[in-house]
Every structure is written in C-alpha cells, then in structure tokens.
Scaffold this active site. Structure first.
Site, mmCIF file in Angstrom:
data_model
loop_
_atom_site.group_PDB
_atom_site.id
_atom_site.type_symbol
_atom_site.label_atom_id
_atom_site.label_comp_id
_atom_site.label_asym_id
_atom_site.label_seq_id
_atom_site.Cartn_x
_atom_site.Cartn_y
_atom_site.Cartn_z
ATOM 1 N N ASP A 82 1.412 -8.296 -3.963
ATOM 2 C CA ASP A 82 1.723 -7.231 -3.003
ATOM 3 C C ASP A 82 1.656 -5.878 -3.705
ATOM 4 O OD1 ASP A 82 2.328 -7.018 -0.330
ATOM 5 O OD2 ASP A 82 4.373 -7.777 -0.533
ATOM 6 N N GLU A 178 3.145 -9.930 11.169
ATOM 7 C CA GLU A 178 4.596 -10.138 11.022
ATOM 8 C C GLU A 178 5.357 -9.641 12.248
ATOM 9 O OE1 GLU A 178 6.336 -8.991 7.287
ATOM 10 O OE2 GLU A 178 8.378 -9.333 8.014
HETATM 11 O O1 KIV Z 1 6.713 -9.457 0.627
HETATM 12 C C1 KIV Z 1 6.601 -10.476 1.325
HETATM 13 O O2 KIV Z 1 7.230 -11.507 1.074
HETATM 14 C C2 KIV Z 1 5.713 -10.432 2.463
HETATM 15 C C3 KIV Z 1 5.594 -11.653 3.320
HETATM 16 C C4 KIV Z 1 6.763 -11.810 4.201
HETATM 17 C C5 KIV Z 1 4.326 -11.664 4.098
HETATM 18 O O3 KIV Z 1 5.096 -9.433 2.701
#
Ligand code: KIV
Length: 260
Positions: A82, A178
C-alpha cells in the site's frame, strides 16, 4: 508465482479468489503456504499493528519495513504494498519514486493506491509497476468523508463507477471496492475487465479481501464488513494465562523443558 495475468484469467474463468493483509514474516509464510494468492501490506498496519487510531500516520519507512518482512515469507503469492498517505498525493514524481522504493527496496510486486490518481497510475504502469486501485471508502480520506461511511449511495454511485472505469483505462490491473452498496459493486464488476476485490461490497466482486486481524479475531471489535473466522485473541489470552498459572504453581518448567 501468482501474476497479474493469473488474476485477469481467474476473472475470465469466473474463479473467485482472495487477498489478505500481512504485516510480518511468519504470517506471510503461513498465508502463502495456505494458498492465499495475493498478500497486501496494507497501511492498515497502522491501526492493526502499530496502535495508531487510523492509517494517516503510517510512513513510507514503516510500510517499507513491513513489506521487506513479508517479502521474506512469500514464495507463491503476489505481494502488493500500500502507498501510505502523503507518499503519492504531492506530485506524480514523488509517487513514482515512492512506488519504486516499495518494489526495489521492499520486494513488492505491485502497489495499491487509494483514489483516482490517474496520471500517477498511468506513469507507473508505463515504467512497469503494476497498480491495484482502490475506490469507495478510502480510509486515507476518513476526515473528508466524515468517518468510515459507506460510499456510492444514490447520486454518488455514478462517480464511484466512473472512477473505477477511469482507473481501468489508466492501466490498473485490479480494483479494490470498499464499503459500497452490493448492486453498485456488481455493476462495476460487470463493467470492467480487470478483477474487482471487494470488502464490504457484496458477493458479486471477483475476489474478497479482509484485514487479517479481523479474520483471526485479534481485534476486539470487528467491523460489519469483516467476518471473524477464528478467536486468536481468546487463544492468546488463554496461552498467556496458562503460562502465568504454571509458572506460579511451579508446573513449568518441568523436567521435559529443562537441561541436565
Ligand atoms: O490497508 C488495507 O488493509 C486495505 C484493505 C482493507 C483493502 O486497504
């Protein structure tokens, strides 16, 4: 090794798949060996592991640190990292540099970006970094959204659907949906060729993702969009309590756990 082509093929075949968050080496190894095809080092590491109230405080260095640990435990799964808040919003150049670090230093195979940052997605795809998009409830915008609310209800549905289509055109290889109405997620899933990965977005998505700490029942409270598949909090509490009791009573360590 699972690739972006596998995910697209699975959508075409109608084969549903899963993604789970992972933040450390042993967990990555367990999930990889259990057959989870996509592991996400989510910025949810902030509230699930680091004790932050939300994901906003998570830094590039923290995501890198956890991505490196997870990369050491992965053999088959695709590893997605991420991009944390403020690592890509200031400029495309900074976004490219930070995404590049997650791949080059962290060992990620792809990055995930919240929102419709179309120019950045295009640029990353051009230089060979696969991008997972994320629309609907995007936790890095929690304050702008006025809390963790379902997105895309009523009039707003059109905007969410349009963002998903634009992100596909920009080159995203998959899209996280989401917290949105199930019929909107179903419509998006039908309208894009890349796989949709739902969380609180109904059963029609091509895949489902959960935060591991919700799935395992480590978190005290599990949000409505998640399901607790185990009670690891209970197991950990029980193990710690037994240890305390056995040390207090002298039952541990016994002869089996002592050296001559
Ligand atoms: O950071 C995370 O865990 C997420 C998921 C919920 C898709 O973005």
């Amino acid at each position: 090794m699972v690739t972006i082509h596998d995910l697209k093929a699975w959508k075409a075949e109608g084969r549903r798949f899963t993604m789970l968050t992972a933040y450390d080496f042993p967990t990555a190894q367990i999930l990889d060996r259990a057959g989870v095809p996509v592991l996400l080092v989510g910025d949810s590491v902030g509230n699930n592991v680091l004790g932050y109230p939300d994901t906003l405080a998570v830094t590039m260095e923290e995501i890198l640190h956890h991505t490196k640990a997870v990369a050491r435990g992965v053999e088959h799964a695709m590893l997605v990292a991420d991009m944390p808040f403020l690592s890509y919003q200031v400029s495309v150049e900074e976004g490219v540099r930070n995404a590049g670090r997650l791949v080059k230093e962290g060992g990620a195979h792809a990055v995930k970006i919240e929102g419709a940052h179309l120019e950045l997605v295009q640029r990353l795809v051009e230089i060979g970094v696969p991008v997972m998009a994320h629309v609907g409830l995007t936790p890095q915008s929690v304050h702008a959204m006025g809390g963790y609310r379902v997105q895309g209800r009523g009039e707003a549905a059109h905007r969410v659907a349009e963002e998903a289509e634009q992100l596909e055109k920009a080159g995203a290889f998959s899209i996280v949906l989401e917290a949105m109405p199930a019929d909107l997620a179903a419509e998006i899933t039908r309208s894009v060729e890349v796989p949709t990965i739902g969380i609180g977005a109904g059963a029609a998505c091509d895949a489902q993702v959960l935060v591991l700490h919700d799935l395992l029942g480590i978190n005290e409270r599990v949000p409505k969009l998640a399901k607790k598949f185990a009670d690891v909090r209970g197991v950990m509490t029980q193990a710690a309590t037994r240890f305390i009791d056995e040390v207090a009573s002298g039952a541990f360590p016994d002869a089996d756990h002592s050296y001559e």
